[in-house]
Design a protein around this motif. Structure first.
Motif, PDB file in Angstrom:
ATOM      1  N   SER A  89       3.298   6.880  24.420  1.00 34.69           N
ATOM      2  CA  SER A  89       2.133   6.177  24.970  1.00 34.69           C
ATOM      3  C   SER A  89       2.128   4.690  24.667  1.00 34.69           C
ATOM      4  CB  SER A  89       0.845   6.804  24.416  1.00 34.69           C
ATOM      5  OG  SER A  89       0.742   6.570  23.015  1.00 34.69           O
ATOM      6  N   GLY A  90       2.879   4.271  23.640  1.00 29.74           N
ATOM      7  CA  GLY A  90       2.865   2.873  23.225  1.00 29.74           C
ATOM      8  C   GLY A  90       1.711   2.518  22.310  1.00 29.74           C
ATOM      9  N   ILE A  91       0.875   3.480  21.950  1.00 27.31           N
ATOM     10  CA  ILE A  91      -0.281   3.210  21.089  1.00 27.31           C
ATOM     11  C   ILE A  91       0.184   2.936  19.660  1.00 27.31           C
ATOM     12  CG2 ILE A  91      -2.356   4.214  20.064  1.00 27.31           C
ATOM     13  CD1 ILE A  91      -2.726   5.813  22.630  1.00 27.31           C
ATOM     14  N   THR A  92      -0.412   1.905  19.046  1.00 28.23           N
ATOM     15  CA  THR A  92      -0.142   1.555  17.658  1.00 28.23           C
ATOM     16  C   THR A  92      -1.465   1.453  16.916  1.00 28.23           C
ATOM     17  OG1 THR A  92       1.881   0.335  18.201  1.00 28.23           O
ATOM     18  CG2 THR A  92       0.824  -0.170  16.106  1.00 28.23           C
ATOM     19  N   LEU A  93      -1.544   2.092  15.755  1.00 26.73           N
ATOM     20  CA  LEU A  93      -2.734   2.027  14.916  1.00 26.73           C
ATOM     21  C   LEU A  93      -2.305   1.782  13.476  1.00 26.73           C
ATOM     22  CD1 LEU A  93      -4.806   5.118  16.154  1.00 26.73           C
ATOM     23  CD2 LEU A  93      -5.092   2.738  16.858  1.00 26.73           C
ATOM     24  N   GLY A  94      -3.246   1.336  12.659  1.00 20.12           N
ATOM     25  CA  GLY A  94      -2.916   1.213  11.252  1.00 20.12           C
ATOM     26  C   GLY A  94      -3.934   0.407  10.482  1.00 20.12           C
ATOM     27  N   TYR A  95      -3.768   0.454   9.177  1.00 14.62           N
ATOM     28  CA  TYR A  95      -4.584  -0.335   8.261  1.00 14.62           C
ATOM     29  C   TYR A  95      -3.654  -0.872   7.180  1.00 14.62           C
ATOM     30  CZ  TYR A  95      -7.579  -1.491   4.341  1.00 14.62           C
ATOM     31  OH  TYR A  95      -8.161  -2.150   3.295  1.00 14.62           O
ATOM     32  N   GLY A  96      -3.734  -2.174   6.909  1.00 14.60           N
ATOM     33  CA  GLY A  96      -2.868  -2.784   5.904  1.00 14.60           C
ATOM     34  C   GLY A  96      -1.404  -2.695   6.280  1.00 14.60           C
ATOM     35  N   ARG A  97      -1.123  -2.817   7.578  1.00 13.35           N
ATOM     36  CA  ARG A  97       0.240  -2.553   8.061  1.00 13.35           C
ATOM     37  C   ARG A  97       1.291  -3.492   7.477  1.00 13.35           C
ATOM     38  NH1 ARG A  97      -1.151  -2.116  14.392  1.00 13.35           N
ATOM     39  NH2 ARG A  97      -2.906  -3.386  13.725  1.00 13.35           N
ATOM     40  N   GLN A  98       0.875  -4.670   7.038  1.00 13.51           N
ATOM     41  CA  GLN A  98       1.852  -5.629   6.526  1.00 13.51           C
ATOM     42  C   GLN A  98       1.761  -5.829   5.024  1.00 13.51           C
ATOM     43  OE1 GLN A  98       1.624  -9.205   8.919  1.00 13.51           O
ATOM     44  NE2 GLN A  98       2.202  -8.121  10.782  1.00 13.51           N
ATOM     45  N   ARG A  99       1.066  -4.948   4.332  1.00 12.16           N
ATOM     46  CA  ARG A  99       1.021  -5.008   2.869  1.00 12.16           C
ATOM     47  C   ARG A  99       2.400  -4.645   2.340  1.00 12.16           C
ATOM     48  NH1 ARG A  99      -4.410  -4.888   0.898  1.00 12.16           N
ATOM     49  NH2 ARG A  99      -3.521  -5.000  -1.182  1.00 12.16           N
ATOM     50  N   ASP A 100       3.052  -5.617   1.721  1.00  8.42           N
ATOM     51  CA  ASP A 100       4.465  -5.444   1.402  1.00  8.42           C
ATOM     52  C   ASP A 100       4.759  -5.263  -0.084  1.00  8.42           C
ATOM     53  OD1 ASP A 100       3.809  -7.954   0.529  1.00  8.42           O
ATOM     54  OD2 ASP A 100       5.381  -9.007   1.645  1.00  8.42           O
ATOM     55  N   GLU A 101       3.728  -5.038  -0.908  1.00 13.65           N
ATOM     56  CA  GLU A 101       3.978  -4.964  -2.342  1.00 13.65           C
ATOM     57  C   GLU A 101       3.976  -3.536  -2.873  1.00 13.65           C
ATOM     58  OE1 GLU A 101      -0.491  -5.884  -1.988  1.00 13.65           O
ATOM     59  OE2 GLU A 101       1.331  -5.963  -0.783  1.00 13.65           O
ATOM     60  N   LEU A 102       4.014  -2.556  -1.981  1.00 14.25           N
ATOM     61  CA  LEU A 102       4.009  -1.164  -2.423  1.00 14.25           C
ATOM     62  C   LEU A 102       5.440  -0.653  -2.598  1.00 14.25           C
ATOM     63  CD1 LEU A 102       1.195  -1.641  -0.903  1.00 14.25           C
ATOM     64  CD2 LEU A 102       1.078   0.842  -0.859  1.00 14.25           C
ATOM     65  N   ALA A 103       5.701  -0.052  -3.753  1.00 12.06           N
ATOM     66  CA  ALA A 103       7.058   0.398  -4.074  1.00 12.06           C
ATOM     67  C   ALA A 103       7.464   1.579  -3.200  1.00 12.06           C
ATOM     68  CB  ALA A 103       7.140   0.790  -5.546  1.00 12.06           C
ATOM     69  N   LEU A 104       8.716   1.543  -2.734  1.00  8.72           N
ATOM     70  CA  LEU A 104       9.250   2.631  -1.924  1.00  8.72           C
ATOM     71  C   LEU A 104       9.796   3.779  -2.765  1.00  8.72           C
ATOM     72  CD1 LEU A 104      11.248   0.876   0.945  1.00  8.72           C
ATOM     73  CD2 LEU A 104       9.140   2.190   1.151  1.00  8.72           C
ATOM     74  N   ALA A 105      10.257   3.467  -3.962  1.00  8.44           N
ATOM     75  CA  ALA A 105      10.914   4.470  -4.805  1.00  8.44           C
ATOM     76  C   ALA A 105      12.040   5.147  -4.008  1.00  8.44           C
ATOM     77  CB  ALA A 105       9.894   5.479  -5.321  1.00  8.44           C
ATOM     78  N   GLY A 106      12.055   6.476  -3.938  1.00 14.34           N
ATOM     79  CA  GLY A 106      13.123   7.183  -3.227  1.00 14.34           C
ATOM     80  C   GLY A 106      13.163   6.905  -1.740  1.00 14.34           C
ATOM     81  N   GLY A 107      12.069   6.364  -1.187  1.00 11.86           N
ATOM     82  CA  GLY A 107      12.074   6.019   0.233  1.00 11.86           C
ATOM     83  C   GLY A 107      13.104   4.962   0.584  1.00 11.86           C
ATOM     84  N   ALA A 108      13.558   4.191  -0.409  1.00  6.51           N
ATOM     85  CA  ALA A 108      14.552   3.143  -0.160  1.00  6.51           C
ATOM     86  C   ALA A 108      15.951   3.706   0.032  1.00  6.51           C
ATOM     87  CB  ALA A 108      14.555   2.149  -1.320  1.00  6.51           C
ATOM     88  N   GLN A 109      16.158   4.979  -0.257  1.00  8.34           N
ATOM     89  CA  GLN A 109      17.502   5.545  -0.155  1.00  8.34           C
ATOM     90  C   GLN A 109      17.985   5.600   1.288  1.00  8.34           C
ATOM     91  OE1 GLN A 109      17.118   9.270  -2.262  1.00  8.34           O
ATOM     92  NE2 GLN A 109      17.173   8.286  -4.263  1.00  8.34           N
ATOM     93  N   ARG A 153      17.144  -8.612   7.094  1.00  7.45           N
ATOM     94  CA  ARG A 153      17.002  -9.705   8.070  1.00  7.45           C
ATOM     95  C   ARG A 153      17.642  -9.314   9.393  1.00  7.45           C
ATOM     96  NH1 ARG A 153      18.369 -12.823   3.480  1.00  7.45           N
ATOM     97  NH2 ARG A 153      20.528 -13.004   4.205  1.00  7.45           N
ATOM     98  N   ARG A 154      18.756  -8.629   9.324  1.00  5.16           N
ATOM     99  CA  ARG A 154      19.488  -8.245  10.533  1.00  5.16           C
ATOM    100  C   ARG A 154      18.679  -7.325  11.442  1.00  5.16           C
ATOM    101  NH1 ARG A 154      25.585  -5.649  10.239  1.00  5.16           N
ATOM    102  NH2 ARG A 154      26.032  -5.610  12.476  1.00  5.16           N
ATOM    103  N   ILE A 155      17.882  -6.432  10.843  1.00  3.74           N
ATOM    104  CA  ILE A 155      17.125  -5.496  11.681  1.00  3.74           C
ATOM    105  C   ILE A 155      15.658  -5.912  11.829  1.00  3.74           C
ATOM    106  CG2 ILE A 155      18.650  -3.573  11.133  1.00  3.74           C
ATOM    107  CD1 ILE A 155      16.533  -2.494   9.254  1.00  3.74           C
ATOM    108  N   GLY A 156      15.330  -7.123  11.349  1.00  4.92           N
ATOM    109  CA  GLY A 156      13.998  -7.665  11.603  1.00  4.92           C
ATOM    110  C   GLY A 156      12.892  -7.177  10.697  1.00  4.92           C
ATOM    111  N   LEU A 157      13.219  -6.748   9.469  1.00  5.23           N
ATOM    112  CA  LEU A 157      12.188  -6.350   8.519  1.00  5.23           C
ATOM    113  C   LEU A 157      11.747  -7.578   7.727  1.00  5.23           C
ATOM    114  CD1 LEU A 157      13.373  -2.892   7.131  1.00  5.23           C
ATOM    115  CD2 LEU A 157      12.330  -3.480   9.319  1.00  5.23           C
ATOM    116  N   ARG A 158      10.512  -7.996   7.953  1.00  6.19           N
ATOM    117  CA  ARG A 158      10.013  -9.227   7.340  1.00  6.19           C
ATOM    118  C   ARG A 158       9.166  -8.976   6.098  1.00  6.19           C
ATOM    119  NH1 ARG A 158       9.231  -9.583  12.777  1.00  6.19           N
ATOM    120  NH2 ARG A 158       7.006  -9.128  12.593  1.00  6.19           N
ATOM    121  N   HIS A 159       8.820  -7.726   5.837  1.00  2.46           N
ATOM    122  CA  HIS A 159       7.942  -7.439   4.715  1.00  2.46           C
ATOM    123  C   HIS A 159       8.571  -6.428   3.760  1.00  2.46           C
ATOM    124  CE1 HIS A 159       5.310  -8.298   8.309  1.00  2.46           C
ATOM    125  NE2 HIS A 159       5.053  -9.308   7.515  1.00  2.46           N
TER     126      HIS A 159
END
Length: 302
Positions: A79-99, A152-158
């Motif tokens: 549908s192209g619909i986008t929703l969210g809250y605090g979508r650009q908050r970049d100080e939350l640790a990924l932990a295992g999500g970074a793998q 930077r190559r894939i456009g992740l700014r946060h």
């Protein structure tokens, strides 16, 4: 006799015969066909806007009763619909999500897929969240400097890689997690179709005890690919960071969803909150694109 003759003549006129001979009576013609009414469906823009606002408000009320800090982002490729809250908050640790990021970065650098040893390490990382395998792959990619270049190559700014060998301290935002998923689904960043299939395949087969999180947004027959991260934060008041991101695809939807949290009193509380947000989104998503019906034009243009 004359009366009988008259009666017989009358019978002939009415039925085509007299006496015991039976005359076939042809059935009436078929009933007139019913003409189907022509109706067209159109998106109900106003109702859709209201439905999305209600969902965002209801999630906000739910989160106001939950501990810690929670942010989320969801994008539907259908549908192209986008929703969210605090979508650009970049100080939350990924932990295992970074793998997942580490595996993607090494695949992009290799440009030829993995050898058998690397494939085994990738499987242990993503399916089992094995930290020793992640340490080995982090070293092979070249640490935080190489990861910064990949982001930077894939456009992740946060998204910021963890310092030194601390890949688990990588921080990111929900919007960047959605962008990362979009690269896996749509392509980009130097990843081949086979590379993306490998990563998504591993994310679709995580261990059962690690399949919590955004999977709560799935319906019975949806396909789920995800990666979760959780870590204690002893230096941050003894709290936890808990997050989950992934793809939930099925009839009429293809959701890229990320829910992240920190300052959680314990791991279980974080998981419960993440799943609560995901479940609200998954349950109500189909109602965010309502339609209205109108009769077809009576005088269509030639």
């Amino acid at each position: 006799m004359r009366a009988r003759l008259v009666a017989c003549v009358g019978m002939v006129l009415l039925t085509g015969g007299c006496g015991s001979r039976q005359v076939q009576v042809l059935p009436a013609g078929p009933p007139a066909a019913k003409v189907a009414r022509c109706v067209m469906s159109f998106p109900d823009v106003r109702a859709g806007r209201l439905a999305r606002a209600r969902l965002v408000g209801d999630i906000a009320r739910y989160l106001s009763r939950r501990p810690g800090r929670i942010v989320y982002a969801v994008h539907d490729l259908v549908s192209g619909i986008t929703l969210g809250y605090g979508r650009q908050r970049d100080e939350l640790a990924l932990a295992g999500g970074a793998q997942v990021d580490i595996v993607m970065a090494l695949l992009a650098r290799r440009g030829r897929g993995f050898d058998e040893d690397e494939r085994r390490l990738a499987e242990r990382m993503i399916r089992e969240s094995n930290q020793k395998a992640a340490d080995a792959m982090w070293s092979r990619i070249g640490g935080s400097g190489a990861m910064s270049a990949f982001y930077r190559r894939i456009g992740l700014r946060h998204t910021t890689p963890g310092p030194g060998a601390a890949w688990g301290d990588t921080t990111s935002s929900p919007s960047d997690r959605v962008r990362l998923l979009k690269v896996l689904v749509k392509g980009g960043g130097g990843l081949s179709a086979a590379d993306r299939e490998l990563v998504l395949g591993l994310m679709g087969r995580v261990q059962e005890d690690q399949a919590w999180g955004v999977s709560a947004a799935a319906r019975r027959d949806d396909r789920v690919t995800l990666r979760n991260g959780w870590t204690p934060r002893p230096l941050v008041h003894g709290t936890w960071a808990v997050g989950s991101y992934g793809r939930i695809a099925g009839p009429g939807r293809d959701l890229l969803l990320s829910v992240q949290s920190d300052l959680q009193p314990e791991e279980g509380a974080g998981i419960e909150t993440v799943e609560g947000v995901a479940r609200m989104i998954g349950t109500r998503w189909d109602g965010l694109s309502p339609t209205t019906r109108r009769p077809c034009p009576t005088n269509p243009l030639p």
